[in-house]
Write a protein that holds these residues in place. Structure first.
Motif, PDB file in Angstrom:
ATOM      1  N   ASP A   1       0.833  -1.204   0.000  1.00  0.00           N
ATOM      2  CA  ASP A   1       0.000   0.000   0.000  1.00  0.00           C
ATOM      3  C   ASP A   1       0.865   1.251   0.000  1.00  0.00           C
ATOM      4  O   ASP A   1       1.798   1.390   0.800  1.00  0.00           O
ATOM      5  N   GLY A   2       0.537   2.166  -0.911  1.00  0.00           N
ATOM      6  CA  GLY A   2       1.304   3.399  -1.032  1.00  0.00           C
ATOM      7  C   GLY A   2       2.679   3.200  -1.640  1.00  0.00           C
ATOM      8  O   GLY A   2       3.447   4.157  -1.762  1.00  0.00           O
ATOM      9  N   GLY A   3       3.012   1.969  -2.011  1.00  0.00           N
ATOM     10  CA  GLY A   3       4.328   1.693  -2.586  1.00  0.00           C
ATOM     11  C   GLY A   3       5.470   1.855  -1.609  1.00  0.00           C
ATOM     12  O   GLY A   3       6.624   1.994  -2.022  1.00  0.00           O
ATOM     13  N   GLN A   4       5.196   1.804  -0.307  1.00  0.00           N
ATOM     14  CA  GLN A   4       6.204   2.122   0.703  1.00  0.00           C
ATOM     15  C   GLN A   4       6.896   0.870   1.226  1.00  0.00           C
ATOM     16  O   GLN A   4       6.253  -0.043   1.738  1.00  0.00           O
ATOM     17  N   LEU A   5       8.221   0.848   1.101  1.00  0.00           N
ATOM     18  CA  LEU A   5       9.032  -0.259   1.579  1.00  0.00           C
ATOM     19  C   LEU A   5      10.231   0.276   2.358  1.00  0.00           C
ATOM     20  O   LEU A   5      10.758   1.349   2.039  1.00  0.00           O
ATOM     21  N   ASP A   6      10.680  -0.504   3.333  1.00  0.00           N
ATOM     22  CA  ASP A   6      11.979  -0.226   3.926  1.00  0.00           C
ATOM     23  C   ASP A   6      12.956  -1.309   3.452  1.00  0.00           C
ATOM     24  O   ASP A   6      12.565  -2.253   2.741  1.00  0.00           O
ATOM     25  N   VAL A   7      14.202  -1.184   3.836  1.00  0.00           N
ATOM     26  CA  VAL A   7      15.226  -2.092   3.317  1.00  0.00           C
ATOM     27  C   VAL A   7      14.968  -3.530   3.741  1.00  0.00           C
ATOM     28  O   VAL A   7      15.124  -4.471   2.945  1.00  0.00           O
ATOM     29  N   GLU A  21      21.651   0.061   1.442  1.00  0.00           N
ATOM     30  CA  GLU A  21      22.408  -0.018   2.699  1.00  0.00           C
ATOM     31  C   GLU A  21      23.806   0.559   2.551  1.00  0.00           C
ATOM     32  O   GLU A  21      24.331   1.189   3.481  1.00  0.00           O
ATOM     33  N   ARG A  22      24.406   0.365   1.387  1.00  0.00           N
ATOM     34  CA  ARG A  22      25.751   0.888   1.153  1.00  0.00           C
ATOM     35  C   ARG A  22      25.789   2.409   1.288  1.00  0.00           C
ATOM     36  O   ARG A  22      26.793   2.984   1.713  1.00  0.00           O
ATOM     37  N   HIS A  23      24.686   3.053   0.952  1.00  0.00           N
ATOM     38  CA  HIS A  23      24.634   4.520   1.005  1.00  0.00           C
ATOM     39  C   HIS A  23      23.814   5.041   2.186  1.00  0.00           C
ATOM     40  O   HIS A  23      23.464   6.226   2.231  1.00  0.00           O
ATOM     41  N   GLY A  24      23.519   4.165   3.121  1.00  0.00           N
ATOM     42  CA  GLY A  24      22.810   4.583   4.320  1.00  0.00           C
ATOM     43  C   GLY A  24      21.351   4.951   4.091  1.00  0.00           C
ATOM     44  O   GLY A  24      20.781   5.739   4.850  1.00  0.00           O
ATOM     45  N   LEU A  25      20.738   4.366   3.068  1.00  0.00           N
ATOM     46  CA  LEU A  25      19.352   4.677   2.733  1.00  0.00           C
ATOM     47  C   LEU A  25      18.430   3.597   3.301  1.00  0.00           C
ATOM     48  O   LEU A  25      18.779   2.420   3.316  1.00  0.00           O
ATOM     49  N   THR A  26      17.251   4.006   3.736  1.00  0.00           N
ATOM     50  CA  THR A  26      16.334   3.058   4.361  1.00  0.00           C
ATOM     51  C   THR A  26      14.982   2.981   3.672  1.00  0.00           C
ATOM     52  O   THR A  26      14.212   2.052   3.938  1.00  0.00           O
ATOM     53  N   ARG A  27      14.682   3.932   2.782  1.00  0.00           N
ATOM     54  CA  ARG A  27      13.326   3.985   2.216  1.00  0.00           C
ATOM     55  C   ARG A  27      13.358   3.764   0.700  1.00  0.00           C
ATOM     56  O   ARG A  27      14.078   4.457  -0.024  1.00  0.00           O
TER      57      ARG A  27
END
Length: 559
Positions: A107-113, A374-380
């Motif tokens: 829903d909403g296209g929202q994912l975390d790593v 993860e390599r670039h510290g991104l979570t979303r």
């Protein structure tokens, strides 16, 4: 003289009902309605976990297999080797394999790593590395065995994902802006509204037996990135002159074989009231929607027959018990936004939208994308309504490195116009309704056109569909290709396409024109699109879009 015979006047036949519950037509009128009456489809999960996953495919009750399984995201996939000419002639048991497509609801296209990594790992472990991005922001697996479904559910749910009501006659995944909460030009953030609807109503048996599917879009982005004009319910961001940012309510959009654009109800909805108003629309559809014929069981037919004024009145009188606030119409964009490329967020960081080829990815690629994040510290991470992927919150100093890392795994943040604007449905590879191949054919088309017409400098959307149902939105594409069997020059029946040209969403929304008796074989497709696009580039006026050009030129030019 004998008296003239008397005739008894015929009684008028009672009008046959359309299966509308609110008018007293509650008796099941077709096999689908009977199955839903016999047992609420959500209950099938218990049988999958306790019986079918242990006893295997052959133990599955057929009313569960071809009906209730859908409420948990499961469709049997097409048996390999069955050509498109047999799609409409074989019985379901002859068409289907003992494997499933499984749709993960996002829903909403929202994912975390963690969620992205789990989706990727499940694909490689249980789905033969298959994973397709849909134009509904979902991910679809293939080759899933019923024996593995409970474990897949457990692992998805452990990271906050699920497959509940991903298919079936129920509220499907809620489209949301992939840049909700971060876009610099956003009117209103729909994230909270989507989460509340998902939390309060998805899985609620009061809304799990609808006449057919119900598609929702909620976006406060001015580019209309959730294509609201072709959704059953759409909440569109708009600013009220007195009350400020809120939502304009649209109902009744949809494509398939009877395409219709959504209609405004003229109501402005405060953000806090979105779930309640959504439930009122869903309730009207549940109680007044047509159930007798599946072909008329979408909300668009009810809206078309009633008109927006009556639909709003019934909502207010019977479901909300109050009037809604009148509101202004939102501005329409030239075309819906897809967010591909590098864009600044309102906090100064950047989001990067990347294009796979026609939505075809893999579990391996999704796991690699998690590694890049993860390599670039991104979570979303976000999925889109255009089969694309976004990484959010990239620092300016990291932008080029992220773009390079994405390209290294096959995701282009600066794609050609052809790669960016071509989409395809599942097609005959896995879909029991399909007549032709779509994914491989569309990927080949993209590759050919990138080499043949690299100078294309404006968007031309090419949507490839395997049957008339328009899962890939053929009627609203610049070039919409509807799969069917056609005759080649030697009179042989081969895969091909009926051509729709000049469709559009946004400011000049409309459905593409079908060229009279014009069909293109699959092998001729690159030649035809190359010729058509080159003619457009030669003849276009300054600033003229492909759709406007199609509307003004003679049909012979388009053949």
């Amino acid at each position: 003289m004998a008296p003239a015979p008397t005739t008894t006047p015929r009684r008028p036949r009672p009008k046959r009902g359309e299966g509308q519950w609110a008018l007293g037509y509650r008796e099941p009128l077709n096999a689908n309605e009977q199955a839903k009456k016999d047992d609420n489809p959500l209950n099938v999960r218990a049988r999958i976990e306790s019986i079918y996953a242990h006893r295997g495919f052959d133990s599955i009750d057929k009313s569960d297999l071809r009906g209730r399984f859908r409420w948990w995201g499961l469709y049997t996939q097409r048996k390999a080797g069955i050509d498109g000419g047999k799609t409409a002639t074989l019985e379901p048991e002859e068409l289907e394999d003992s494997y499933f497509m499984l749709r993960v609801r996002i829903d909403g296209g929202q994912l975390d790593v963690a969620q992205l990594r789990t989706i990727g790992e499940l694909s490689t472990e249980y789905g033969r590395d298959t994973a397709d991005l849909t134009d509904r922001q979902n991910v679809q697996y293939h080759w899933i065995r019923v024996e593995d479904v409970p474990t897949i559910w457990q692992r998805l749910e452990a990271v906050g994902l699920h497959t509940q009501e991903a298919c079936g006659d129920c509220p499907r995944v809620i489209l949301g802006s992939p840049v909700a909460g971060i876009a610099a030009d956003e009117i209103i953030d729909g994230t909270d509204a989507i989460e509340r609807i998902e939390r309060e109503y998805i899985g609620d048996q009061a809304y799990s037996n609808l006449p057919r599917k119900l598609k929702t879009a909620i976006s406060g982005h001015p580019s209309h990135d959730t294509v609201p004009q072709i959704n059953d319910i759409a909440f569109v961001g708009v600013v009220h002159p007195e009350h400020g940012p809120g939502w304009d309510l649209w109902v009744g959009g949809g494509l398939s074989t009877n395409p219709m654009l959504a209609q405004r109800l003229g109501a402005w909805i405060p953000d806090a009231e979105v779930p309640e108003v959504w439930a009122a629309v869903a309730g009207v559809f549940r109680d007044y929607g047509y159930r007798r014929l599946r072909s008329r069981a979408r909300i668009k037919f009810l809206v078309a027959d009633w008109g927006p004024e009556k639909f709003r009145q019934v909502m207010e009188d019977e479901y909300l018990q109050r009037p809604m606030i009148d509101g202004p119409s939102p501005e329409l964009p030239e075309v819906p936004g897809d967010h591909v490329g590098v864009h600044r967020q309102k906090d100064g960081r950047f989001y990067i939208g990347a294009a796979p080829v026609v939505g075809r990815v893999s579990g391996t690629l999704l796991t690699q994308l998690a590694d890049v994040a993860e390599r670039h510290g991104l979570t979303r991470i976000r999925t889109t309504a255009h089969q694309k992927l976004l990484l959010l919150d990239v620092e300016e100093s990291d932008v080029e490195a992220v773009v390079a890392d994405l390209a290294a795994i096959g995701l282009e943040a600066r794609p050609s116009q052809w790669r960016r604007n071509t989409m395809a449905c599942t097609g005959i590879e896995f879909c029991k309704l399909a007549i032709v191949d779509t994914k491989d054919r569309a990927a080949w088309l993209v590759d050919e056109l990138q080499q043949r017409v690299p100078e294309l400098d404006v968007p031309i959307t090419v949507n490839v569909n395997g049957c008339p149902n328009s899962c890939a939105r053929i009627q609203t594409a610049d070039i919409g290709l509807k799969g069917q069997l056609v005759l080649d020059e030697d009179g042989r029946q081969v895969e091909g396409f009926q051509v729709h040209l000049g469709g559009a969403l946004g400011l000049e929304a409309g459905f593409g024109r079908k060229l009279r008796a014009h069909k293109v074989t699959a092998t001729e497709l690159p030649d035809y699109v190359e010729k058509l696009s080159r003619t457009f580039l030669e003849q276009r006026a300054d600033g003229e879009t492909f759709a406007r050009w199609v509307a003004r030129v003679d049909e012979e030019v388009l053949r």
